[in-house]
Design a protein around this motif. Structure first.
Motif, short mmCIF file in Angstrom:
data_model
loop_
_atom_site.label_atom_id
_atom_site.label_comp_id
_atom_site.label_asym_id
_atom_site.label_seq_id
_atom_site.Cartn_x
_atom_site.Cartn_y
_atom_site.Cartn_z
N PHE A 6 -2.22 1.35 -9.57
CA PHE A 6 -3.39 0.84 -8.85
C PHE A 6 -4.48 1.92 -8.76
N ASP A 64 3.70 1.26 -1.91
CA ASP A 64 2.76 0.15 -1.88
C ASP A 64 3.48 -1.15 -2.25
N ARG A 80 -9.82 -9.83 3.81
CA ARG A 80 -9.65 -8.38 3.84
C ARG A 80 -8.74 -7.94 4.99
N GLY A 89 -7.90 -4.86 4.53
CA GLY A 89 -7.15 -4.77 3.28
C GLY A 89 -6.24 -3.55 3.35
N SER A 90 -5.18 -3.55 2.55
CA SER A 90 -4.34 -2.35 2.53
C SER A 90 -5.10 -1.21 1.87
N ASP A 91 -6.14 -1.55 1.10
CA ASP A 91 -7.06 -0.53 0.58
C ASP A 91 -7.49 0.46 1.65
N CYS A 142 4.20 2.40 -6.48
CA CYS A 142 3.68 1.04 -6.37
C CYS A 142 4.79 0.09 -6.84
N THR A 192 0.12 -6.49 2.32
CA THR A 192 -1.21 -7.12 2.37
C THR A 192 -1.10 -8.63 2.56
N ASN A 247 0.96 -2.61 -10.03
CA ASN A 247 -0.24 -3.23 -10.58
C ASN A 247 -0.91 -2.15 -11.44
N SER A 273 -3.47 -10.36 1.08
CA SER A 273 -4.37 -10.79 0.00
C SER A 273 -3.67 -11.54 -1.12
N LYS A 274 -2.38 -11.35 -1.27
CA LYS A 274 -1.68 -11.88 -2.45
C LYS A 274 -0.89 -13.13 -2.09
N TYR A 278 2.77 -6.52 -3.66
CA TYR A 278 3.36 -7.71 -4.32
C TYR A 278 4.84 -7.86 -3.99
N1 PMP Z 1 -2.17 -2.25 -3.70
C1 PMP Z 1 -2.10 -2.89 -4.87
C2 PMP Z 1 -0.99 -2.53 -5.79
C3 PMP Z 1 -3.02 -3.88 -5.21
O1 PMP Z 1 -2.93 -4.51 -6.37
C4 PMP Z 1 -4.05 -4.19 -4.29
C5 PMP Z 1 -5.10 -5.23 -4.59
N2 PMP Z 1 -5.49 -5.39 -5.84
C6 PMP Z 1 -4.08 -3.50 -3.10
C7 PMP Z 1 -3.14 -2.53 -2.82
C8 PMP Z 1 -5.16 -3.71 -2.08
O2 PMP Z 1 -5.09 -4.98 -1.57
P1 PMP Z 1 -5.96 -5.40 -0.32
O3 PMP Z 1 -6.93 -4.31 -0.03
O4 PMP Z 1 -6.61 -6.66 -0.72
O5 PMP Z 1 -4.96 -5.57 0.79
#
Ligand code: PMP
Length: 369
Positions: A117, A190, A234, A91-93, A159, A223, A163, A225-226, A193
């Protein structure tokens, strides 16, 4: 037991409620639950990605290819950056985490917008850093710059789109802002999206290759994820100049991304048709949310993402509405924790959205809380 004192003051990140929890707590059948809380792609992911994961499932017993060459070469071609300018994370997390650990030590600070975020401040706090916030519901770059001058933070987080509000800075404004930042300050941009924003408005589209070419201190995040629909796998990535990436690499645990996630992301990246169709449908569906909001006198923030934020002042209480929806099997995100009387709703498939409209309308019309 004694722990690192830094931990005592930390908040745990609260993710959107999982379907399983609603099944257990409210006894609602899982097929009756509509989850519009975690900004997932309601269309799932590319069939090509699913197929590739199925075909390669037997590789589970082996450690992943830790060089991640196959995915890196695809990302490098897509973004016109060198493979050495890329890092891939769970994940980018995870890349936000690396960035914080890399830059924050000895009384360090981060600067972010007040409502953004949550993981920026969680990881920063884990490093014992102070979080400086510029006030306002949207990023106020002038206020941020003033705070930047005054507080001298080690990292600035932008961001775009943001988010949980859904709004997005223009590329020009982002670039003009970074121009004024000292090259020793890391600017994390970030773009979780970005696919949505770029689809809706070219003025919001960021090109990570251009950003890192112009600025030695930018770390761009993306990411799968979206828009790519791989939240459960992840996997995300960071793009920056080599020296930044080399430092982040030192913090990376071995095999931080699984074999099947790498394979899924690689195939997902090839299927841009799937992504385009998801984006098209998202903004088509968003129209019905705008109509619903207008009908009920709800103010919305213009969204450049796959979610929409309803501002509920003068209409109802966000926590009461989110709870009432939850009891009827519709999961959305209450933004009270961010200090807003608002809910964030992920744009779902047409039938999921209809369910939201039906249930929300019943609640709002009955005045029930
Ligand atoms: N940055 C932002 C703005 C997000 O909303 C999210 C996920 N909610 C993430 C990073 C992390 O995304 P992920 O770890 O799933 O790549």
């Amino acid at each position: 037991m004694k722990f690192n004192p830094v931990i005592e003051h930390l908040k745990t990140y609260e993710p959107g409620k999982p379907i399983e929890l609603v099944v257990r707590e409210f006894g609602i059948g899982s097929d009756e639950i509509v989850k519009l809380a975690s900004n997932e792609n309601p269309h799932g992911c590319s069939e090509k990605a699913t197929e590739a994961v199925r075909k390669n499932a037997h590789l589970m017993y082996r450690y992943p290819d830790d060089t991640m060459t196959a995915l890196k070469s695809k990302l490098s071609a897509r973004f016109s950056v060198d493979e050495k300018e890329l890092i891939i994370g769970a994940g980018s997390d995870q890349i936000i985490e690396f960035a914080c650990h890399a830059k924050l030590y000895g009384g360090a600070k981060i600067l972010q917008s007040e409502i953004t975020f949550a993981m920026y401040q969680i990881y920063a706090a884990q490093c014992g850093a102070t979080v400086v916030k510029s006030p306002g519901i949207a990023h106020d770059l002038d206020a941020m710059y003033e705070l930047y001058r005054k507080e001298e933070p080690e990292i600035v987080f932008l961001c775009a789109p943001n988010n949980p509000t859904g709004d997005c800075l223009d590329r020009v404004d982002i670039e003009n802002f970074i121009e004024r930042i000292d090259p020793d300050t890391l600017v994390v941009v970030d773009g979780a999206y970005q696919e949505y924003a770029a689809f809706k408005d070219p003025n919001k589209a960021l090109d990570p290759a251009v950003l890192i070419e112009k600025f030695p201190n930018v770390l761009y995040l993306g990411t799968f994820s979206k828009a790519y629909g791989l939240g459960g796998m992840r996997i995300g990535y960071g793009i920056a100049r080599r020296d930044i990436i080399a430092s982040l690499y030192k913090l990376r645990p071995p095999f931080n991304v699984t074999t099947l996630s790498l394979i899924a992301a690689e195939r997902a990246l090839e299927d841009q048709e799937f992504v385009k169709n998801s984006l098209k449908d998202c903004f088509l569906q968003m129209e019905s949310y705008l109509a619903f909001a207008e009908k009920h006198g709800i103010e919305v923030i213009e969204s450049y993402t796959n979610f929409i934020t309803f501002l509920l002042d003068g209409v109802t209480d966000s926590t009461a509405l989110a709870d009432a929806l939850l009891r009827r099997g519709v999961i959305v995100r209450d933004l009270r924790g961010y200090g807003l009387n608002a809910i964030r709703i992920t744009i779902g498939k047409a039938e999921e959205n209809r369910r939201f409209f039906d249930v929300a309308e019943q609640i709002l019309d009955s005045g029930a809380k």
